[in-house]
Design a protein around this motif. Structure first.
Motif, PDB file in Angstrom:
ATOM      1  N   GLU A 110       0.843  -1.192   0.000  1.00 49.25           N
ATOM      2  CA  GLU A 110       0.000   0.000   0.000  1.00 49.25           C
ATOM      3  C   GLU A 110       0.885   1.251   0.000  1.00 49.25           C
ATOM      4  N   LYS A 111       0.864   2.052   1.072  1.00 53.48           N
ATOM      5  CA  LYS A 111       1.638   3.301   1.073  1.00 53.48           C
ATOM      6  C   LYS A 111       2.913   3.196   1.895  1.00 53.48           C
ATOM      7  N   LYS A 112       3.357   1.954   2.090  1.00 52.59           N
ATOM      8  CA  LYS A 112       4.570   1.717   2.877  1.00 52.59           C
ATOM      9  C   LYS A 112       5.537   0.822   2.110  1.00 52.59           C
ATOM     10  N   ILE A 113       6.796   0.918   2.483  1.00 52.64           N
ATOM     11  CA  ILE A 113       7.810  -0.042   2.052  1.00 52.64           C
ATOM     12  C   ILE A 113       8.302  -0.748   3.307  1.00 52.64           C
ATOM     13  N   PHE A 114       8.332  -2.072   3.264  1.00 49.50           N
ATOM     14  CA  PHE A 114       8.917  -2.844   4.355  1.00 49.50           C
ATOM     15  C   PHE A 114      10.235  -3.428   3.846  1.00 49.50           C
ATOM     16  N   ALA A 115      11.325  -3.096   4.531  1.00 52.76           N
ATOM     17  CA  ALA A 115      12.661  -3.499   4.092  1.00 52.76           C
ATOM     18  C   ALA A 115      13.371  -4.255   5.206  1.00 52.76           C
ATOM     19  N   VAL A 116      14.103  -5.304   4.828  1.00 56.39           N
ATOM     20  CA  VAL A 116      14.861  -6.090   5.802  1.00 56.39           C
ATOM     21  C   VAL A 116      16.309  -5.603   5.806  1.00 56.39           C
ATOM     22  N   SER A 117      16.768  -5.139   6.970  1.00 56.51           N
ATOM     23  CA  SER A 117      18.180  -4.779   7.140  1.00 56.51           C
ATOM     24  C   SER A 117      18.887  -5.948   7.804  1.00 56.51           C
ATOM     25  N   ILE A 118      19.783  -6.578   7.049  1.00 57.67           N
ATOM     26  CA  ILE A 118      20.523  -7.729   7.580  1.00 57.67           C
ATOM     27  C   ILE A 118      21.422  -7.290   8.733  1.00 57.67           C
ATOM     28  N   GLY A 119      22.061  -6.125   8.567  1.00 65.32           N
ATOM     29  CA  GLY A 119      22.975  -5.641   9.597  1.00 65.32           C
ATOM     30  C   GLY A 119      22.286  -5.288  10.895  1.00 65.32           C
ATOM     31  N   LEU A 120      21.116  -4.666  10.826  1.00 70.18           N
ATOM     32  CA  LEU A 120      20.384  -4.281  12.020  1.00 70.18           C
ATOM     33  C   LEU A 120      19.567  -5.426  12.613  1.00 70.18           C
ATOM     34  N   ARG A 121      19.360  -6.494  11.802  1.00 65.02           N
ATOM     35  CA  ARG A 121      18.460  -7.593  12.178  1.00 65.02           C
ATOM     36  C   ARG A 121      17.058  -7.052  12.449  1.00 65.02           C
ATOM     37  N   GLN A 122      16.642  -6.110  11.613  1.00 65.28           N
ATOM     38  CA  GLN A 122      15.362  -5.443  11.800  1.00 65.28           C
ATOM     39  C   GLN A 122      14.618  -5.303  10.476  1.00 65.28           C
ATOM     40  N   ILE A 123      13.301  -5.138  10.585  1.00 62.37           N
ATOM     41  CA  ILE A 123      12.475  -4.746   9.445  1.00 62.37           C
ATOM     42  C   ILE A 123      12.174  -3.256   9.601  1.00 62.37           C
ATOM     43  N   ILE A 124      12.402  -2.516   8.530  1.00 64.90           N
ATOM     44  CA  ILE A 124      12.218  -1.065   8.546  1.00 64.90           C
ATOM     45  C   ILE A 124      10.938  -0.728   7.788  1.00 64.90           C
ATOM     46  N   GLU A 125      10.079   0.059   8.410  1.00 67.44           N
ATOM     47  CA  GLU A 125       8.826   0.493   7.781  1.00 67.44           C
ATOM     48  C   GLU A 125       8.991   1.934   7.304  1.00 67.44           C
ATOM     49  N   ASN A 127       7.500   5.243   5.204  1.00 68.77           N
ATOM     50  CA  ASN A 127       6.328   5.951   4.693  1.00 68.77           C
ATOM     51  C   ASN A 127       6.689   6.532   3.322  1.00 68.77           C
ATOM     52  N   ILE A 128       6.015   6.044   2.275  1.00 66.96           N
ATOM     53  CA  ILE A 128       6.360   6.434   0.906  1.00 66.96           C
ATOM     54  C   ILE A 128       6.066   7.906   0.644  1.00 66.96           C
ATOM     55  N   GLU A 129       4.908   8.378   1.079  1.00 68.48           N
ATOM     56  CA  GLU A 129       4.511   9.767   0.799  1.00 68.48           C
ATOM     57  C   GLU A 129       5.355  10.771   1.584  1.00 68.48           C
ATOM     58  N   GLU A 130       5.609  10.479   2.846  1.00 70.52           N
ATOM     59  CA  GLU A 130       6.317  11.426   3.697  1.00 70.52           C
ATOM     60  C   GLU A 130       7.837  11.253   3.643  1.00 70.52           C
ATOM     61  N   LYS A 131       8.298  10.193   2.970  1.00 66.18           N
ATOM     62  CA  LYS A 131       9.734   9.948   2.805  1.00 66.18           C
ATOM     63  C   LYS A 131      10.443   9.907   4.157  1.00 66.18           C
ATOM     64  N   ARG A 132       9.950   9.061   5.033  1.00 65.77           N
ATOM     65  CA  ARG A 132      10.572   8.924   6.353  1.00 65.77           C
ATOM     66  C   ARG A 132      10.347   7.515   6.884  1.00 65.77           C
ATOM     67  N   ILE A 133      11.204   7.122   7.814  1.00 68.57           N
ATOM     68  CA  ILE A 133      11.064   5.820   8.461  1.00 68.57           C
ATOM     69  C   ILE A 133      10.138   5.964   9.656  1.00 68.57           C
ATOM     70  N   GLU A 134       9.116   5.112   9.717  1.00 65.39           N
ATOM     71  CA  GLU A 134       8.136   5.184  10.798  1.00 65.39           C
ATOM     72  C   GLU A 134       8.461   4.248  11.958  1.00 65.39           C
ATOM     73  N   HIS A 135       8.948   3.039  11.623  1.00 62.33           N
ATOM     74  CA  HIS A 135       9.197   2.075  12.692  1.00 62.33           C
ATOM     75  C   HIS A 135      10.359   1.156  12.332  1.00 62.33           C
ATOM     76  N   TYR A 136      10.993   0.624  13.369  1.00 62.91           N
ATOM     77  CA  TYR A 136      11.994  -0.441  13.255  1.00 62.91           C
ATOM     78  C   TYR A 136      11.473  -1.622  14.083  1.00 62.91           C
ATOM     79  N   TYR A 137      11.406  -2.808  13.467  1.00 66.20           N
ATOM     80  CA  TYR A 137      10.915  -3.992  14.161  1.00 66.20           C
ATOM     81  C   TYR A 137      12.043  -5.023  14.264  1.00 66.20           C
TER      82      TYR A 137
END
Length: 410
Positions: A110-125, A127-137
């Motif tokens: 939808e309006k998000k990108i979910f990306a896997v960072s191998i180095g951080l061992r996290q999923i990064i969420e 926000n496509i419209e606002e061009k910012r990271i909302e959460h780290y999981y």
């Protein structure tokens, strides 16, 4: 006017949409757009990172509406190219200074990108419209775990562990993680794909694993063709093809791809592309022309010690590979079982912009590097055009001009 040539830029992925492929040159950190119908490549813009070493800074990208998000591997931030404005902006990523972000897999939801960072061992969420990271999981809190490749199936992301026989399932709705331990598998995983019913995995052994998630059962496939082996990329004096070893110290395959009737396994340092029937599990080798390494001759890879890179899968049929042996794009038609070596047009303007970039960075031309030679040959081929475009003639180009005037031909 430009030049048609099989040698081409390598990248870690292509984003294909509306007959165009967007990609980042993994060596120079430059964004390109390839017209797939005309097979014509356009230089878009240099990613304005301050790091002088541009190797694999942001080698993957994804197009969302009118923006191209360029994901970091060795880079420190996400760069976003705004097509309508022809400019880049950046998105900062929170990380310890010495951590390699290594974002290799990502999906638009939808309006998000979910990306896997191998180095951080996290999923990064993101926000496509606002061009910012909302959460780290956080996926794993184990300091000695290393995340591997990931895939999206429905509302879940599945990310493999490269240390243990585990798969992390991340729920995109609840944002919760569940860990599956895969039975009867010795070691860890390096590739994963889904055929619509079962998961296919590979690791550091001469084996492929078919995992039924509902039953948590695994079928091990180890009946490989007799001529399947692994090259010795380490020996600088003598390359030997090893047919006997069953457990490797490097991944057997760099990635896997599920098409309509088969699952394909792309070699890392092994010698054969394999395709396996989804129903019968019969394993066959797909023979590629001009891809065998010569016995007894050292394998010379300047940066990437591998056989191929997977650029794209299109229409669940066409598998686009970059051959690191021949520096070209090879497309496998998984339905017709044939290969095509692609030739793309780089306009003189494109090549001259690349030459200008080389000079700005103080890049030294490598004599046996196909793309370097192609760029410099184009640059010295038409000096009136070079000067007319206002590009400064510096020491390096003066040398090459002199070479051409003395009769050396590219």
């Amino acid at each position: 006017m430009g030049k048609n040539c099989s040698s081409f830029f390598w990248s870690d992925n292509w984003h294909i949409e509306n007959g165009k492929a967007w990609f980042v040159d993994g060596e120079r950190n430059v964004l390109f757009c390839l017209n797939l119908e005309k097979k014509e490549c356009e230089y878009i813009k240099e990613i304005p990172d301050s790091d002088k070493n541009t190797f694999r800074l942001n080698p993957k990208c994804i197009k969302c509406e009118n923006d191209i998000f360029c994901m970091p591997d060795l880079g420190s931030c996400i760069w976003v190219y705004h097509i309508e404005k022809s400019q880049f902006t950046s998105i900062a990523v929170d990380r310890p200074k010495d951590v390699r972000l290594s974002i290799r897999d990502f999906w638009k939801c939808e309006k998000k990108i979910f990306a896997v960072s191998i180095g951080l061992r996290q999923i990064i969420e993101i926000n496509i419209e606002e061009k910012r990271i909302e959460h780290y999981y956080a996926l794993s809190h184990a300091e000695n775990d290393i995340m591997g490749r990931g895939i999206k199936v429905g509302k879940y992301l599945y990310i493999i562990s490269m240390i243990w026989n585990r798969i992390y399932q991340f729920d995109l709705v609840t944002k919760e993680t569940e860990i599956f331990t895969i039975p009867n598998v010795a070691g860890a995983f390096c590739s994963i794909c889904f055929d619509g019913d079962k998961f296919w995995l590979s690791g550091y052994r001469r084996e492929v694993y078919v995992w039924d998630k509902d039953k948590n059962e695994v079928k091990i496939i180890d009946q490989f063709p007799e001529q399947f082996g692994i090259y010795n990329f380490k020996d600088k004096e003598n390359n030997r093809l090893d047919f006997k070893t069953l457990a490797y110290d490097v991944p057997a395959f760099i990635q896997s791809v599920a098409t309509k009737t088969h699952v394909w396994f792309i070699p890392f340092q092994t010698n054969k592309i394999l395709y396996i029937d989804k129903n019968t599990y019969e394993v066959k080798a797909f023979e590629m022309e001009m891809e065998d390494e010569k016995e007894g001759i050292p394998i010379n890879r300047e940066f990437l010690k591998a056989k191929y890179l997977l650029e794209y899968v299109d229409e669940n049929r066409y598998i686009g590979l970059y051959s690191l042996k021949n520096n070209c794009v090879v497309v496998i038609d998984a339905r017709e079982m044939k290969e095509t070596r692609e030739t793309y047009l780089l306009s003189r303007l494109c090549l001259m912009k690349m030459m200008q970039l080389h000079e700005k960075r103080g890049h030294i031309m490598r004599e046996k590097n196909d793309m370097d030679e192609r760029i410099y040959c184009a640059g010295i081929g038409d000096w009136s055009e070079y000067i007319r475009m206002g590009m400064e003639e510096k020491a390096g180009t003066q040398i090459y001009k002199k070479i051409v005037m003395e009769g050396k031909s590219c």
